[in-house]
Design a protein around this motif. Structure first.
Motif, PDB file in Angstrom:
ATOM      1  N   ARG A  35     -69.559  58.189  47.994  1.00 20.05           N
ATOM      2  CA  ARG A  35     -70.259  58.556  46.678  1.00 20.05           C
ATOM      3  C   ARG A  35     -69.879  59.705  45.700  1.00 20.05           C
ATOM      4  N   GLN A  39     -67.677  57.987  42.522  1.00 23.18           N
ATOM      5  CA  GLN A  39     -67.572  58.883  40.747  1.00 23.18           C
ATOM      6  C   GLN A  39     -65.949  59.155  40.614  1.00 23.18           C
ATOM      7  N   GLN A  42     -64.637  56.277  39.580  1.00 24.95           N
ATOM      8  CA  GLN A  42     -64.887  56.500  38.059  1.00 24.95           C
ATOM      9  C   GLN A  42     -64.495  57.114  37.069  1.00 24.95           C
ATOM     10  N   ASP A  49     -70.043  52.143  33.065  1.00 26.60           N
ATOM     11  CA  ASP A  49     -71.028  51.187  33.874  1.00 26.60           C
ATOM     12  C   ASP A  49     -71.834  51.997  34.297  1.00 26.60           C
ATOM     13  N   GLU A  50     -72.988  52.606  34.315  1.00 25.41           N
ATOM     14  CA  GLU A  50     -74.247  53.292  35.691  1.00 25.41           C
ATOM     15  C   GLU A  50     -74.106  53.022  36.114  1.00 25.41           C
ATOM     16  N   SER A  51     -73.966  51.838  36.552  1.00 29.84           N
ATOM     17  CA  SER A  51     -74.195  51.559  38.135  1.00 29.84           C
ATOM     18  C   SER A  51     -73.605  50.788  38.954  1.00 29.84           C
ATOM     19  N   PHE A  52     -71.685  51.617  38.255  1.00 27.56           N
ATOM     20  CA  PHE A  52     -70.729  51.718  39.418  1.00 27.56           C
ATOM     21  C   PHE A  52     -70.932  51.507  40.779  1.00 27.56           C
ATOM     22  N   GLN A  54     -73.625  52.978  42.477  1.00 29.24           N
ATOM     23  CA  GLN A  54     -74.400  52.163  43.360  1.00 29.24           C
ATOM     24  C   GLN A  54     -73.891  50.701  44.073  1.00 29.24           C
ATOM     25  N   ARG A  55     -73.613  49.650  42.505  1.00 33.24           N
ATOM     26  CA  ARG A  55     -73.032  48.594  43.352  1.00 33.24           C
ATOM     27  C   ARG A  55     -71.796  48.441  44.362  1.00 33.24           C
ATOM     28  N   TRP A  56     -70.642  49.639  44.135  1.00 33.60           N
ATOM     29  CA  TRP A  56     -69.970  49.866  45.264  1.00 33.60           C
ATOM     30  C   TRP A  56     -69.856  49.742  46.344  1.00 33.60           C
ATOM     31  N   GLY A  58     -72.996  49.919  47.461  1.00 33.88           N
ATOM     32  CA  GLY A  58     -73.976  48.524  48.601  1.00 33.88           C
ATOM     33  C   GLY A  58     -72.496  47.842  48.304  1.00 33.88           C
TER      34      GLY A  58
END
Length: 206
Positions: A35, A39, A42, A49-52, A54-56, A58
């Motif tokens: 995580r 971060q 990013q 992108d706020e979901s960056f 979380q998406r990665w 996954g």
């Protein structure tokens, strides 16, 4: 030295348990590293992108699961060709080496690719460890031993507590303005291959 059959069976069981245990330790620590790594990636790439993350997370997790499944097939096949001991040694080296190479990841896909290859070795170790034990122990003891090996991984999942202590120590570097702190946590994670050399030694002795 030549090892007696009883001693060889015990050493194989110890090797398999250590392999599962340190795999579980790695699985417990990696989320603590991934995580902050994502971060930082990013922030470096100035991605809004706020979901960056979380998406990665996954994607990396999915790659790990696919790699572990594929590793069981690949190293299982290799074990039939070159022997369980050699194949298990290669699987341990695979997940140790490629977990360490995550230190050099600078993009999410680097992390995902390295995690996938590391998982190949991890899945191979799971399969080969169990197979080696099942071949060397009497049939009436195999169900109990198979059930006993599983907690080897779970034993070190809470061992992510060790990883949290690493996280606390390294987070001080964040406050001091040091960069790439997550990389050092990842390298700290590689303390376990030093122990897995014991695992490799025990395996080779068998």
């Amino acid at each position: 030295p030549i090892v007696s059959s009883n001693q060889g069976a015990r050493l194989a069981l110890l090797a398999a348990f250590l392999g599962w245990m340190f795999d579980g330790m790695e699985m417990g620590i990696f989320p603590l590293v991934a995580r902050p790594a994502l971060q930082q990636m990013q922030a470096t790439a100035v991605i809004l992108d706020e979901s960056f993350v979380q998406r990665w997370m996954g994607i990396v997790t999915a790659l790990f699961l696919v790699g572990a499944a594929a590793g069981g097939l690949i190293f299982g096949w290799l074990g039939d060709r070159v022997g369980r001991v050699r194949a298990m040694t290669l699987s341990i080296l695979c997940y140790s080496l490629f977990s360490g190479l995550c230190y050099f990841a600078t993009a999410p896909w680097h992390l995902g690719a390295l995690r996938f290859v590391a998982a190949l070795g991890m899945g191979g170790e799971w399969a080969l460890g169990v197979a080696l034990v099942m071949e060397l122990w009497p049939e009436n003891k195999r169900p109990l031993l198979a059930a006993w090996l599983g907690p080897g991984a779970g034993q070190w999942r809470p061992g992510g507590c060790w990883g949290r202590q690493v996280r606390k120590r390294r987070s001080r570097g964040d406050r001091d303005g040091r960069e790439h702190v997550w990389c050092w946590r990842g390298v700290q994670n590689q303390d376990y291959p030093d122990f897995s050399k014991c695992d490799r030694f025990v395996t080779l002795t068998c």
